[in-house]
Scaffold this active site. Structure first.
Site, mmCIF file in Angstrom:
data_model
loop_
_atom_site.group_PDB
_atom_site.id
_atom_site.type_symbol
_atom_site.label_atom_id
_atom_site.label_comp_id
_atom_site.label_asym_id
_atom_site.label_seq_id
_atom_site.Cartn_x
_atom_site.Cartn_y
_atom_site.Cartn_z
ATOM 1 C CG ASP A 70 43.775 35.722 34.545
ATOM 2 O OD1 ASP A 70 43.662 36.837 34.008
ATOM 3 O OD2 ASP A 70 43.085 34.742 34.222
ATOM 4 N N GLY B 45 41.955 41.182 31.552
ATOM 5 C CA GLY B 45 41.214 41.752 32.674
ATOM 6 C C GLY B 45 42.223 41.958 33.780
ATOM 7 C CE LYS C 225 48.936 40.065 32.488
ATOM 8 N NZ LYS C 225 48.408 38.770 32.946
HETATM 9 P P1 GDP Z 1 46.133 40.107 35.653
HETATM 10 O O1 GDP Z 1 45.284 39.780 34.478
HETATM 11 O O2 GDP Z 1 47.500 39.503 35.554
HETATM 12 O O3 GDP Z 1 46.189 41.577 35.966
HETATM 13 O O4 GDP Z 1 45.441 39.394 36.907
HETATM 14 P P2 GDP Z 1 43.855 39.362 37.235
HETATM 15 O O5 GDP Z 1 43.450 40.683 37.766
HETATM 16 O O6 GDP Z 1 43.087 38.782 36.119
HETATM 17 O O7 GDP Z 1 43.838 38.236 38.369
HETATM 18 C C1 GDP Z 1 44.560 38.348 39.530
HETATM 19 C C2 GDP Z 1 43.588 38.265 40.704
HETATM 20 O O8 GDP Z 1 44.302 38.047 41.905
HETATM 21 C C3 GDP Z 1 42.825 39.554 40.944
HETATM 22 O O9 GDP Z 1 41.572 39.247 41.488
HETATM 23 C C4 GDP Z 1 43.680 40.289 41.955
HETATM 24 O O10 GDP Z 1 42.925 41.210 42.744
HETATM 25 C C5 GDP Z 1 44.179 39.153 42.794
HETATM 26 N N1 GDP Z 1 45.515 39.305 43.377
HETATM 27 C C6 GDP Z 1 46.612 39.925 42.866
HETATM 28 N N2 GDP Z 1 47.665 39.742 43.692
HETATM 29 C C7 GDP Z 1 47.219 38.997 44.742
HETATM 30 C C8 GDP Z 1 47.839 38.464 45.905
HETATM 31 O O11 GDP Z 1 49.029 38.608 46.147
HETATM 32 N N3 GDP Z 1 47.051 37.725 46.742
HETATM 33 C C9 GDP Z 1 45.727 37.504 46.495
HETATM 34 N N4 GDP Z 1 45.052 36.766 47.365
HETATM 35 N N5 GDP Z 1 45.120 38.001 45.418
HETATM 36 C C10 GDP Z 1 45.859 38.720 44.535
HETATM 37 P P1 IMO Z 2 45.109 38.780 31.262
HETATM 38 O O1 IMO Z 2 45.799 39.945 30.591
HETATM 39 C C1 IMO Z 2 43.916 34.610 31.089
HETATM 40 C C2 IMO Z 2 42.916 32.976 27.172
HETATM 41 C C3 IMO Z 2 41.469 32.589 26.942
HETATM 42 C C4 IMO Z 2 41.661 31.457 25.940
HETATM 43 C C5 IMO Z 2 42.822 31.940 25.095
HETATM 44 C C6 IMO Z 2 42.430 32.648 23.815
HETATM 45 O O2 IMO Z 2 43.969 39.176 32.119
HETATM 46 O O3 IMO Z 2 46.106 37.914 31.927
HETATM 47 P P2 IMO Z 2 41.295 34.965 23.200
HETATM 48 O O4 IMO Z 2 40.170 35.708 23.822
HETATM 49 O O5 IMO Z 2 42.577 35.706 23.217
HETATM 50 O O6 IMO Z 2 40.938 34.422 21.840
HETATM 51 O O7 IMO Z 2 41.485 33.659 24.121
HETATM 52 O O8 IMO Z 2 43.550 32.837 25.911
HETATM 53 N N1 IMO Z 2 43.105 34.372 27.619
HETATM 54 C C7 IMO Z 2 43.423 34.715 28.862
HETATM 55 N N2 IMO Z 2 43.560 33.960 29.963
HETATM 56 N N3 IMO Z 2 44.162 35.938 31.151
HETATM 57 C C8 IMO Z 2 44.060 36.706 30.042
HETATM 58 O O9 IMO Z 2 44.430 38.004 30.025
HETATM 59 C C9 IMO Z 2 43.632 36.109 28.831
HETATM 60 N N4 IMO Z 2 43.396 36.555 27.586
HETATM 61 C C10 IMO Z 2 43.087 35.481 26.846
HETATM 62 O O10 IMO Z 2 40.857 32.151 28.124
HETATM 63 O O11 IMO Z 2 42.067 30.291 26.599
HETATM 64 MG MG MG Z 3 43.436 38.902 34.067
#
Ligand code: GDP
Ligand code: IMO
Ligand code: MG
Length: 427
Positions: free
Chosen positions: A12, A39, A15
């Site tokens: 998270d 996600g 990316k």
């Molecule tokens: P990913 O899994 O690495 O693609 O990240 P996620 O989408 O799960 O989580 C990142 C969250 O932070 C999302 O809600 C994005 O919209 C938000 N986000 C990404 N970059 C920024 C930033 O620079 N500032 C803020 N405030 N939110 C961000």
């Molecule tokens: P993105 O790509 C954050 C975490 C789960 C759990 C552990 C194992 O959005 O960064 P799993 O479902 O793989 O058996 O879960 O890994 N986890 C993540 N945490 N971002 C993710 O993906 C994750 N995918 C799995 O919360 O701790």
């Molecule tokens: Mg994510």
């Protein structure tokens, strides 16, 4: 050439946003591991989209998107994603390709995930329950079904055989509520949607693209601390989330890899169970969660929050061979007068930057350095030279500690809220 972008913390890191921004500089965006546990959030033109299996280049016209053999695919999730893409007017059919060797997540994989987690009680991983672990277990156990099997004449009987095996296993666990019949109906309906994605022999698809001079961006899922080998085992996911996973997950040689872009938040988060040395179980952690909107994009769970952990970051940079760093969510720290950064761990009576082999049993106490916050907002700043001095100071401290240049700083969730160092604009 293949550049890589991957998360350096516990997932998270943002990316999706960065891949969506960079995609027009590439011909193909490729996912190489993970599955719908991911996600990836994209925000542009007032719209928000969360991708789980489909690469984050899908909204960029003319860019191809490839799901590699290392990914595990749930027909149900991918068909939901496709339905949403269609409602956004995205023409996916000519721009989305999938390796025939990608493994399939069955409804019974999700059921095993749920029952085995329930049986673990307090020791649960905190899995997203998307069936990721059981599917990779079947892959390495040589029982799995792959996307290319969908069109084989004996697919039904192989599905039934695997399903029976799963049901035998499930009997070992306590019973949980799960509408298997309903999920299977949906699954078989969704297969028809999955079949609408062009299936390719991934090795030739990607290597022919490389040979013809195409530029590829490999998009990681999860983060390095969730890597099956190098993460905080057993509180990890079931794939290699680090740069080495790109070769296995796409079918390319290590010599084809160029830049390896690592992405980290300006602080730290983790969702699910497991060690997190700089976690803040106080009002500061709460403030980070509130301002950063730290709730899971896949499960909606509250993310645990804490300070940036430089020993951890250095470790991730080491195992990935990171060539440039992206710092996201800098804006979340706008109102903090002092920002802490962990610079060492205390354990075994010593101060060390070395991560112990097991962060769960070897308790570490982080040593912090306090850095003055910039206490101003970052709206409208277009270049590094416009950033407040104290933010530049924060970035320089990170750079000099980990010895990798920071080339981008993200200042908001929207696509445009990204400050790129001029000399790296077209890196
Ligand atoms: P990913 O899994 O690495 O693609 O990240 P996620 O989408 O799960 O989580 C990142 C969250 O932070 C999302 O809600 C994005 O919209 C938000 N986000 C990404 N970059 C920024 C930033 O620079 N500032 C803020 N405030 N939110 C961000
Ligand atoms: P993105 O790509 C954050 C975490 C789960 C759990 C552990 C194992 O959005 O960064 P799993 O479902 O793989 O058996 O879960 O890994 N986890 C993540 N945490 N971002 C993710 O993906 C994750 N995918 C799995 O919360 O701790
Ligand atoms: Mg994510």
């Amino acid at each position: 050439m293949v550049d890589v972008l991957l998360g350096l913390q516990w997932g998270d890191e943002g990316k999706g946003k960065i891949v969506d921004y960079l995609a027009p500089q590439y011909d193909i965006v490729a996912r190489f591991q993970g599955g719908p546990n991911a996600g990836h959030t994209l925000k542009f033109e007032g719209k928000k989209f969360v991708l789980h299996t489909i690469p984050s280049g899908i909204f960029r016209e003319g860019i191809m998107n490839f799901i590699g053999n290392g990914v595990v695919v749930d027909p149900i999730t991918i068909s939901d994603e496709i339905a949403k893409l269609i409602s956004f007017g995205v023409d996916y059919q000519n721009r989305l390709f999938i390796s025939k060797k990608a493994h399939l997540i069955l409804p019974t994989h999700r059921l095993i995930d749920a029952t085995s987690e329930a049986a673990k009680g307090k020791k649960k991983i905190g899995s997203t329950l998307k069936g990721i672990g059981p599917t990779y277990m079947d892959k390495t156990g040589r029982n799995g079904l792959r996307v290319g099997d969908l069109t084989m004449p004996n697919f039904e009987s192989r599905y039934q055989a695997l399903r029976e095996k799963h049901l035998d296993l499930i009997r070992l666990y306590p019973e949980i509520e799960f509408d298997l019949a309903g999920e299977e109906t949906k699954w078989f309906e969704s297969i028809e949607v999955l079949k609408s994605i062009k299936q390719v022999d991934g090795v030739y698809y990607i290597n022919n693209a490389i040979a013809s001079g195409k530029k590829i961006l490999a998009e990681g899922a999860q983060g390095s601390m969730l890597d099956i080998d190098f993460g905080t085992y057993p509180y990890v996911t079931s794939s290699n989330t680090i740069a080495s996973g790109v070769c296995n997950g796409l079918g390319i040689a290590p010599t084809k890899i160029g830049e390896i872009i690592g992405i980290a938040k300006a602080y730290c988060t983790r969702v699910g169970s497991g060690p997190f040395p700089t976690e803040l179980n106080d009002e500061v952690g709460e403030k980070l969660r509130k301002i950063g909107q730290e709730f899971g994009a896949t499960t909606g769970r509250a993310r645990r929050c804490g300070w940036l952990d430089l020993p951890q970051l250095k470790y991730s940079i080491l195992i990935n061979g990171i060539t440039q760093l992206v710092i996201t969510k800098a804006d979340v720290l706008n109102t903090f007068e002092a920002i802490n950064v962990a610079t060492a761990y205390r354990y075994d009576g010593m101060e060390q930057v070395h991560l112990p082999y097991d962060l769960e049993t070897i308790k570490v106490t982080p040593k912090y350095k306090s850095i003055e916050g910039w206490t101003s907002d970052l709206e409208g700043l277009l270049g590094f030279e416009m950033l407040p001095d104290k933010l530049l100071n924060y970035l320089k401290f990170i750079e000099s500690f980990v010895d990798v240049p920071i080339t981008m700083v993200s200042t908001g969730p929207e696509r445009k809220k990204l400050i790129v160092k001029k000399e790296y604009l077209h890196a």
